[in-house]
Design an enzyme around this catalytic site. Structure first.
Site, short mmCIF file in Angstrom:
data_model
loop_
_atom_site.label_atom_id
_atom_site.label_comp_id
_atom_site.label_asym_id
_atom_site.label_seq_id
_atom_site.Cartn_x
_atom_site.Cartn_y
_atom_site.Cartn_z
N GLU A 102 125.48 51.64 -5.60
CA GLU A 102 125.47 52.72 -5.13
C GLU A 102 126.05 53.33 -4.00
O GLU A 102 126.10 53.17 -3.18
CB GLU A 102 124.13 52.91 -4.93
CG GLU A 102 122.60 54.34 -4.55
CD GLU A 102 121.73 54.00 -4.89
OE1 GLU A 102 121.28 53.98 -5.64
OE2 GLU A 102 121.02 54.91 -4.42
N ASP A 104 125.72 56.82 -1.04
CA ASP A 104 124.63 57.39 -1.31
C ASP A 104 124.55 58.81 -0.35
O ASP A 104 125.19 58.01 0.89
CB ASP A 104 123.50 57.53 -0.81
CG ASP A 104 122.50 56.50 -1.83
OD1 ASP A 104 122.75 56.65 -2.89
OD2 ASP A 104 121.63 55.57 -1.38
N GLU A 106 122.66 61.86 1.49
CA GLU A 106 121.01 62.49 0.95
C GLU A 106 120.52 63.25 2.21
O GLU A 106 120.79 62.81 3.64
CB GLU A 106 119.97 61.29 1.07
CG GLU A 106 119.63 60.29 0.32
CD GLU A 106 118.16 59.05 0.03
OE1 GLU A 106 116.97 59.35 1.08
OE2 GLU A 106 118.16 58.54 -1.36
#
Ligand SMILES: *[C@@H]1O[C@H](CO)[C@@H](O)[C@H](O)[C@H]1NC(C)=O
Length: 289
Positions: A102, A104, A106
């Site tokens: 993953e 990411d 955010e």
């Protein structure tokens, strides 16, 4: 030289613009599926814009139709404006399963006028714990800004408006797993995380301001996809000399990276002594960027 030939010229021009336009900026109808949140996710403006919203009942999300294995992926986002405390907008690449990889972004909302936190992480083989967090040098709710992930077998680069903010180098030589075998899809969601997002959960979502909405446009992937191979505009692997000239990481890019890391980074797992009292993870050794 009649009307028909000038009509033809115009049609050719229109076609070229359409082809160039579509190569430059992907159509959301073709590239993404709204996956949850019912009417809270919308694709509009003929596929050039997407929005996600969050209310008391639900958030919403979307994911890409394609699976990517390396590439440069750009998206413009305009985040929830006003009092966005408690909300989280995620934008990430992920593979499936317990040992998934993953990459990411955010965005943790905040009260009006207080800074969003941009949280980044990299998971390999199901393990993350590689957080770096930043404030932004602009208000991400006023205008669209471009958030990019460059993913190659040798490194992952996070960019904001084309400035590198983080480089995660492949440190497999030191025994650190690196995402490189599992294709990933692009995901995004807007949801309520007021148990942790804003000042560690101290500030709750103000539902009187709902619905909260984030906007997306300008999706562009120069990437390798499982279905159709690599886009010729993207080099999977760069030699040292190509790295020196790659726009993501030339001398200018490295200076900007140091600038962002010096003035805007608010958390780096690689300097969190409390968390790693017996020594930092091997990839934290000063790497040449
Ligand atoms: C919100 O604002 C406070 C106070 O300025 C700050 O400490 C915090 O890092 C900001 N962001 C989040 C997501 O809590």
């Amino acid at each position: 030289m009649g009307q028909s030939s000038s009509f033809t010229t115009i049609m050719v021009a229109v076609l070229l613009v359409m082809m160039f336009g579509s190569a430059y900026s992907g159509n959301f109808f073709n590239e993404f599926d709204l996956t949850w949140g019912d009417h809270r996710g919308k694709i509009f403006n003929g596929g050039n814009m997407l929005s996600l919203s969050l209310d008391r009942v639900s958030g919403s999300g979307f994911k890409s139709k394609k699976e990517y294995l390396f590439g440069r992926i750009d998206m413009q986002l305009k985040l929830v404006a006003g009092n966005s405390a408690g909300t989280v907008t995620t934008y990430y690449l992920s593979s499936q399963g317990a040992t998934h990889d993953e990459i990411d972004f955010e965005f943790l909302g905040n009260e009006t006028g207080k800074p969003y936190v941009l949280h980044t992480n990299v998971f390999a083989q199901g393990k993350g714990n590689r957080e770096q967090q930043f404030y932004l040098w602009f208000d991400p709710t006023k205008n669209f800004h471009t958030y990019s992930i460059v993913w190659r077998p040798q490194h992952i680069i996070f960019l904001v408006d084309n400035l590198p903010i983080r480089v995660f180098n492949n440190a497999e030589k030191l025994g650190v797993p690196f995402p490189k075998n599992q294709p990933m899809m692009i995901y995004s969601s807007l949801w309520n995380a007021d148990d942790w997002a804003t000042r560690g959960g101290l500030v709750k979502t103000d539902w009187s301001k709902a619905p909260f909405t984030a906007y997306y446009r300008g999706f562009n992937a120069a990437a390798c996809t499982v279905s159709s191979g690599c886009d010729p505009k993207f080099k999977t692997s760069l030699s040292d000399s190509e790295l020196q000239t790659a726009n993501e990481l030339n001398a200018y890019g490295r200076r900007r990276l140091r600038w962002v890391q010096k003035y805007f980074m608010i958390y780096n797992y690689c300097s969190d002594l409390k968390r790693f009292p017996r020594g930092f993870p091997p990839e934290c050794r000063r790497s040449r960027v």
